[in-house]
Design an enzyme around this catalytic site. Structure first.
Site, PDB file in Angstrom:
ATOM      1  N   ALA A  66       0.863  -1.181   0.000  1.00 25.74           N
ATOM      2  CA  ALA A  66       0.000   0.000   0.000  1.00 25.74           C
ATOM      3  C   ALA A  66       0.903   1.236   0.000  1.00 25.74           C
ATOM      4  CB  ALA A  66      -0.890  -0.021   1.233  1.00 25.74           C
ATOM      5  N   GLY A 111       0.343  -5.127   0.746  1.00 32.12           N
ATOM      6  CA  GLY A 111      -0.838  -5.215  -0.121  1.00 32.12           C
ATOM      7  C   GLY A 111      -0.540  -5.924  -1.434  1.00 32.12           C
ATOM      8  N   GLU A 114      -0.767  -9.555  -0.706  1.00 33.06           N
ATOM      9  CA  GLU A 114      -2.193  -9.859  -0.482  1.00 33.06           C
ATOM     10  C   GLU A 114      -2.953  -9.940  -1.806  1.00 33.06           C
ATOM     11  OE1 GLU A 114      -2.164  -6.558   2.349  1.00 33.06           O
ATOM     12  OE2 GLU A 114      -3.198  -7.861   3.764  1.00 33.06           O
ATOM     13  N   GLU A 134       4.288  -5.210   7.223  1.00 34.92           N
ATOM     14  CA  GLU A 134       3.518  -4.133   7.864  1.00 34.92           C
ATOM     15  C   GLU A 134       3.996  -3.806   9.273  1.00 34.92           C
ATOM     16  OE1 GLU A 134       2.225  -6.612   6.128  1.00 34.92           O
ATOM     17  OE2 GLU A 134       0.800  -5.783   4.684  1.00 34.92           O
TER      18      GLU A 134
HETATM   19  N1  DAK Z   1       4.612   3.163  -0.823  1.00 36.16           N
HETATM   20  C1  DAK Z   1       5.049   4.315  -1.382  1.00 36.16           C
HETATM   21  N2  DAK Z   1       6.228   4.442  -2.039  1.00 36.16           N
HETATM   22  C2  DAK Z   1       7.014   3.362  -2.119  1.00 36.16           C
HETATM   23  C3  DAK Z   1       6.624   2.113  -1.550  1.00 36.16           C
HETATM   24  C4  DAK Z   1       5.366   2.038  -0.880  1.00 36.16           C
HETATM   25  N3  DAK Z   1       4.889   0.896  -0.350  1.00 36.16           N
HETATM   26  N4  DAK Z   1       7.603   1.238  -1.789  1.00 36.16           N
HETATM   27  C5  DAK Z   1       8.565   1.897  -2.472  1.00 36.16           C
HETATM   28  N5  DAK Z   1       8.198   3.172  -2.679  1.00 36.16           N
HETATM   29  C6  DAK Z   1       8.937   4.219  -3.382  1.00 36.16           C
HETATM   30  C7  DAK Z   1      10.142   4.655  -2.548  1.00 36.16           C
HETATM   31  O1  DAK Z   1       9.755   5.620  -1.603  1.00 36.16           O
HETATM   32  C8  DAK Z   1      11.019   5.253  -3.637  1.00 36.16           C
HETATM   33  O2  DAK Z   1      10.537   6.550  -3.995  1.00 36.16           O
HETATM   34  P1  DAK Z   1      11.551   7.764  -4.298  1.00 36.16           P
HETATM   35  O3  DAK Z   1      12.403   7.890  -3.085  1.00 36.16           O
HETATM   36  O4  DAK Z   1      12.340   7.285  -5.524  1.00 36.16           O
HETATM   37  O5  DAK Z   1      10.632   8.916  -4.574  1.00 36.16           O
HETATM   38  C9  DAK Z   1      10.764   4.331  -4.829  1.00 36.16           C
HETATM   39  O6  DAK Z   1       9.527   3.697  -4.561  1.00 36.16           O
HETATM   40  C10 DAK Z   1      11.821   3.266  -4.996  1.00 36.16           C
HETATM   41  O7  DAK Z   1      11.951   2.605  -3.727  1.00 36.16           O
HETATM   42  P2  DAK Z   1      13.356   2.414  -2.992  1.00 36.16           P
HETATM   43  O8  DAK Z   1      14.298   3.508  -3.348  1.00 36.16           O
HETATM   44  O9  DAK Z   1      13.063   2.181  -1.580  1.00 36.16           O
HETATM   45  O10 DAK Z   1      13.858   1.085  -3.713  1.00 36.16           O
HETATM   46  P3  DAK Z   1      14.809  -0.047  -3.111  1.00 36.16           P
HETATM   47  O11 DAK Z   1      15.116  -0.953  -4.237  1.00 36.16           O
HETATM   48  O12 DAK Z   1      15.934   0.543  -2.337  1.00 36.16           O
HETATM   49  O13 DAK Z   1      13.899  -0.820  -2.046  1.00 36.16           O
HETATM   50  C11 DAK Z   1      11.850  -1.927  -1.317  1.00 36.16           C
HETATM   51  C12 DAK Z   1      12.756  -1.536  -2.505  1.00 36.16           C
HETATM   52  C13 DAK Z   1      10.577  -2.535  -1.883  1.00 36.16           C
HETATM   53  C14 DAK Z   1      12.587  -2.974  -0.465  1.00 36.16           C
HETATM   54  C15 DAK Z   1      11.577  -0.674  -0.466  1.00 36.16           C
HETATM   55  O14 DAK Z   1      11.084   0.327  -1.334  1.00 36.16           O
HETATM   56  C16 DAK Z   1      10.548  -0.918   0.591  1.00 36.16           C
HETATM   57  O15 DAK Z   1      10.853  -1.508   1.639  1.00 36.16           O
HETATM   58  N6  DAK Z   1       9.322  -0.456   0.323  1.00 36.16           N
HETATM   59  C17 DAK Z   1       8.259  -0.512   1.288  1.00 36.16           C
HETATM   60  C18 DAK Z   1       7.736  -1.917   1.389  1.00 36.16           C
HETATM   61  C19 DAK Z   1       6.631  -2.010   2.397  1.00 36.16           C
HETATM   62  O16 DAK Z   1       6.834  -1.819   3.597  1.00 36.16           O
HETATM   63  N7  DAK Z   1       5.477  -2.351   1.893  1.00 36.16           N
HETATM   64  C20 DAK Z   1       4.352  -2.637   2.710  1.00 36.16           C
HETATM   65  C21 DAK Z   1       3.612  -1.419   2.915  1.00 36.16           C
HETATM   66  S1  DAK Z   1       2.391  -1.711   4.151  1.00 36.16           S
HETATM   67  C22 DAK Z   1      -4.409  -1.307   6.024  1.00 36.16           C
HETATM   68  C23 DAK Z   1      -4.527  -1.397   4.642  1.00 36.16           C
HETATM   69  C24 DAK Z   1      -3.467  -1.855   3.928  1.00 36.16           C
HETATM   70  C25 DAK Z   1      -2.327  -2.240   4.550  1.00 36.16           C
HETATM   71  C26 DAK Z   1      -2.210  -2.146   5.921  1.00 36.16           C
HETATM   72  C27 DAK Z   1      -3.242  -1.709   6.669  1.00 36.16           C
HETATM   73  N8  DAK Z   1      -5.502  -0.810   6.783  1.00 36.16           N
HETATM   74  C28 DAK Z   1      -6.219   0.245   6.142  1.00 36.16           C
HETATM   75  C29 DAK Z   1      -5.656  -1.143   8.137  1.00 36.16           C
HETATM   76  C30 DAK Z   1      -1.218  -2.597   3.788  1.00 36.16           C
HETATM   77  C31 DAK Z   1      -0.052  -2.188   4.200  1.00 36.16           C
HETATM   78  C32 DAK Z   1       1.079  -2.303   3.381  1.00 36.16           C
HETATM   79  O17 DAK Z   1       1.069  -2.752   2.254  1.00 36.16           O
END
Ligand code: DAK
Length: 260
Positions: A66, A111, A114, A134
């Site tokens: 997300a 997400g 998921e 998360e």
């Molecule tokens: N959201 C927004 N931007 C993201 C992103 C994300 N999930 N993942 C990556 N990006 C963006 C980065 O900020 C970066 O942007 P700039 O700095 O270039 O502007 C660009 O994509 C490239 O990312 P990185 O520079 O970080 O690239 P790397 O290769 O170094 O790393 C990575 C890739 C996938 C390991 C890293 O980006 C990362 O850890 N990303 C976040 C992964 C993450 O934590 N995803 C889960 C998100 S939580 C809910 C509803 C839904 C959910 C939960 C609750 N409720 C309403 C209760 C769901 C939650 C999730 O999905």
């Protein structure tokens, strides 16, 4: 309909939805999830479509979760609405009468994992990584990950993945049954299309009933699941396609199914 965050393709009876936000690794913003809901609705009403492939733009990510930049501003009411939108999407994918295939071409996190798990078949590229990270953000999966991951890999492994937020590579995902196969990045889409085309050539009512019975039956005791199977099996004998499929076999010719 013009989409801002998706690319849609229809060819040879196969619909492909590509989440197209490569700069943020195809992160799911509210607008993207809303568009996905509309796109899936569109596929649902289209009798020409026999299979759906879902993938992410580029070679780096399927969906990296997300959109964190958007979630950072959410309070509880907005989070509930967002989670409902995500649940509706995953439920709609599961309820589609056609098979859905996730072509996981890189990160499938949060997400993204998921979304892949809401698809019937999951294939991964060599560089794919799966995970529910998360807890790193002090939240939990919000699009069905707590329930679907436990059903896919068992509650014990799901607890470990969700509590630690660890990412797993494609081979590990395949060993756990989260992905069906690991493909070279440049061969992933061709493989998914080949699977979709193979399915598209079968009796569509039979494929649809098989999807429905497997989904409903997996949450039922064996006897109740078999009762569902019996009903669906028998009902298919009232279809033109069943007559055609069996006649074609006996006449040693290809079958021509009409979905009736
Ligand atoms: N959201 C927004 N931007 C993201 C992103 C994300 N999930 N993942 C990556 N990006 C963006 C980065 O900020 C970066 O942007 P700039 O700095 O270039 O502007 C660009 O994509 C490239 O990312 P990185 O520079 O970080 O690239 P790397 O290769 O170094 O790393 C990575 C890739 C996938 C390991 C890293 O980006 C990362 O850890 N990303 C976040 C992964 C993450 O934590 N995803 C889960 C998100 S939580 C809910 C509803 C839904 C959910 C939960 C609750 N409720 C309403 C209760 C769901 C939650 C999730 O999905």
């Amino acid at each position: 309909m013009a989409y801002q965050n998706l690319l849609i393709d229809h060819s040879d009876g196969i619909a492909t939805i590509t989440i197209n936000r490569p700069k943020s690794l195809n992160a799911l913003s509210t607008a993207t999830v809303a568009e996905l809901n509309l796109a899936v609705e569109g596929v649902d009403g289209d009798r020409e479509v026999k299979a759906l492939i879902l993938t992410g733009a580029g070679y780096k990510a399927f969906v990296a979760g997300a959109d964190i930049s958007e979630m950072t501003r959410m309070g509880t009411p907005a989070a509930l609405t967002f989670s409902e939108l995500g649940h509706r999407l995953c439920d709609a994918l599961e309820a589609l009468p056609i098979p859905t295939i996730a072509a996981v071409n890189g990160f499938a996190l949060g997400g993204g994992c998921e979304l892949a798990m809401a698809c019937d078949l999951v294939y991964a590229s060599e560089n794919a990584q799966f995970g529910q990270p998360e807890v790193n953000l002090a939240v939990i999966p919000g699009f069905g990950g707590t329930s679907r991951l436990a059903r896919r890999v068992g509650p014990h492994k799901a607890r470990e993945l969700i509590f630690t937020g660890d990412r797993i590579d494609a081979k590990t995902a395949a060993a756990l049954g989260l992905a069906l196969a690991v493909l070279p990045s440049d061969g992933l889409m061709a493989h998914c299309r080949a699977v979709a085309q193979k399915i598209a050539a079968k009796g569509p009512l039979a494929v649809s009933q098989a999807k429905k019975v497997i989904a409903a039956g997996s949450d039922l005791p064996l006897q109740a699941a078999n009762a569902l199977e019996r009903q669906a099996f028998a009902a298919l004998f009232g279809s033109l396609d069943q007559k055609e499929g069996m006649a074609a076999f006996l006449e040693k010719r290809p079958a021509h199914f009409q979905g009736r």
